[in-house]
Design an enzyme around this catalytic site. Structure first.
Site, short mmCIF file in Angstrom:
data_model
loop_
_atom_site.label_atom_id
_atom_site.label_comp_id
_atom_site.label_asym_id
_atom_site.label_seq_id
_atom_site.Cartn_x
_atom_site.Cartn_y
_atom_site.Cartn_z
CB CYS A 190 1.94 9.58 -23.68
SG CYS A 190 1.76 10.40 -22.12
CB CYS A 203 3.72 1.48 -24.20
SG CYS A 203 4.88 2.53 -23.30
N1 SAH Z 1 3.43 3.07 -16.50
C1 SAH Z 1 2.63 4.23 -16.22
C2 SAH Z 1 3.25 5.54 -16.64
C3 SAH Z 1 3.94 5.66 -17.97
S1 SAH Z 1 3.08 5.86 -19.48
C4 SAH Z 1 1.29 4.07 -16.88
O1 SAH Z 1 1.13 3.21 -17.71
O2 SAH Z 1 0.36 4.79 -16.51
C5 SAH Z 1 2.13 7.31 -19.46
C6 SAH Z 1 0.85 7.17 -20.28
O3 SAH Z 1 1.13 7.06 -21.69
C7 SAH Z 1 0.05 5.94 -19.91
O4 SAH Z 1 -1.29 6.27 -19.81
C8 SAH Z 1 0.29 5.05 -21.10
O5 SAH Z 1 -0.69 4.07 -21.24
C9 SAH Z 1 0.31 6.05 -22.24
N2 SAH Z 1 0.88 5.52 -23.48
C10 SAH Z 1 1.81 4.57 -23.62
N3 SAH Z 1 2.09 4.35 -24.91
C11 SAH Z 1 1.33 5.19 -25.62
C12 SAH Z 1 1.18 5.48 -27.00
N4 SAH Z 1 1.90 4.82 -27.91
N5 SAH Z 1 0.30 6.43 -27.38
C13 SAH Z 1 -0.41 7.10 -26.45
N6 SAH Z 1 -0.30 6.90 -25.13
C14 SAH Z 1 0.54 5.95 -24.71
#
Ligand code: SAH
Length: 396
Positions: free
Chosen positions: A361, A137
């Site tokens: 996301c 992420c």
């Molecule tokens: N911290 C919280 C909310 C923010 S992220 C959480 O983790 O749920 C929102 C979503 O995007 C989360 O499910 C996270 O895992 C996802 N996410 C993060 N990086 C991503 C990526 N590179 N590709 C796809 N989904 C991703």
């Protein structure tokens, strides 16, 4: 697994910075009324200010129900501008709009407004950066700058509601219907402020945005004590758990908080939440090529969730700059979906709204952008075209 990028520590305690100026949205109604009385105004002025704030009115001159002589003083005292738009980026013919906001201390956060035929969803940030250190992420890799105040979080939703109401998004004036805490940050690591935000989102106008509980989704890596606290609050918001792996061994790496609260504990807490609300929770699962997308993991996940009140939302990984990881190829995605469905688990594949403006996301990483580094356009498979699955981008 030898492909993990930078390994960062988990950070729960946000660095303390100077607080944002006092704002009505951080106060209870009683506190707001007391604050205007202190300014020598009748208490009901607090209600007038609240009405303007939640209606997205920011120009004091438009607050014609306030005495002209006190408009400036009242707005400065209780409605200071906390979010300064630095820029908007649009995609999908303008129906997806990402906004980069500068906060009072220079910290940057992003929100993304997505308009669909039947709804409009804003994805908001709860922290500047994030301390959860998930290696795939972009936000997680940037570390935690600070918690946002309630007014800073609420302001993102209010701005989106105003953009919809004012007809700024193609399709004519409309209504903001959904809010997802899937922007920057871990909402349950900023519990008190997020709790206050939920109140503001759910309280009927003019003291809130009047959204339906089920239309508000809190997404978490799995901060178990906070999920339990949320359960006790008796709110019927939608819960999303970012699982990304069915087994502790892999999840320890993909979602480092798993070293503290294991898969069983997280799902146990989510089960209790679902039992209380009577509605399914959502399992977020980013499909990463050859990392978590194997058929045996689909079967493991299916077994894990078959008897639970859960729904799986698969997200083809949005690759972040510098990452070695990639989205799963379509055949692997299809196989994964088929196996989950065969196990009786409701499964959808999320669409990729905003990926070409790094608004999808996990791509929100505002810090990079002020340094003048242009956002990278990352091609991602358009799953909704290729897989006839009824793609959706958030849960209704
Ligand atoms: N911290 C919280 C909310 C923010 S992220 C959480 O983790 O749920 C929102 C979503 O995007 C989360 O499910 C996270 O895992 C996802 N996410 C993060 N990086 C991503 C990526 N590179 N590709 C796809 N989904 C991703």
């Amino acid at each position: 697994m030898d492909t993990v990028m930078t390994v960062l520590p988990l950070v729960f305690e946000a660095p303390r910075r100077t607080k944002p100026p006092r704002h009505l949205a951080d106060l209870t109604r009683a506190e707001a009324r007391a604050a205007v009385v202190e300014l020598g105004q009748p208490a009901f002025r607090a209600d007038q200010l609240a009405r303007h704030f939640y209606a997205g009115v920011t120009d004091p001159e438009q607050m014609t129900d306030l005495p002209a002589a006190s408009r400036a003083e009242l707005t400065e005292a209780l409605l200071p501008g906390l979010l300064t738009p630095v820029r908007h980026q649009s995609a999908d013919g303008g129906r997806t709009r990402k906004t980069l906001w500068r906060l009072h201390d220079g910290a940057l956060v992003e929100s993304v407004l997505m308009r669909y035929p039947e709804r409009a969803t804003v994805c908001i940030s709860s922290q500047a950066g994030c301390g959860m250190a998930c290696p795939f992420c972009a936000t997680g890799q940037s570390g935690l700058t600070r918690n946002l105040s309630a007014a800073e979080i609420i302001g993102q939703a209010v701005a989106a509601a105003a953009a919809m109401a004012n007809g700024e998004i193609p399709g004519g004036p409309g209504r903001l219907s959904n809010v997802v805490f899937m922007g920057m940050g871990e909402p349950l690591a900023n519990y008190a402020r997020v709790r206050k935000t939920l109140d503001a989102l759910l309280t009927p106008a003019p003291h809130g945005l009047g959204l339906a509980q089920r239309s508000v989704t809190v997404s978490t890596v799995g901060v178990v004590p906070a999920i339990r606290k949320l359960t006790e609050e008796g709110l019927n918001v939608t819960l999303a758990v970012s699982l990304h792996a069915p087994d502790d061994e892999l999840r320890d790496e993909l979602v480092p908080i798993n070293t503290r609260w294991k898969v069983d504990e997280v799902l146990g807490a989510a089960d209790d939440f679902a039992r209380r609300t009577g509605r399914r929770y959502s399992i977020e699962y980013a499909l990463i090529r050859d990392i978590n997308d194997q058929p045996f993991r689909a079967d493991l996940l299916g077994k894990l969730l078959a008897k639970r009140l859960a729904h799986v939302n698969l997200i083809p990984l949005n690759p972040t700059p510098g990452s070695k990881w990639d989205a799963s190829p379509l055949p692997a995605q299809r196989e994964f979906v088929a196996r989950l469905r065969a196990a009786g688990v409701p499964t959808t594949v999320r669409d990729t709204r905003g990926s070409d403006i790094d608004g999808a996301c996990g791509q929100l990483a505002a810090a990079d952008q002020v340094d003048g580094v242009p956002s990278v356009a990352v091609p991602v498979p358009t799953v909704e075209d290729a897989v006839p699955l009824g793609a959706e981008s958030d849960q209704d």
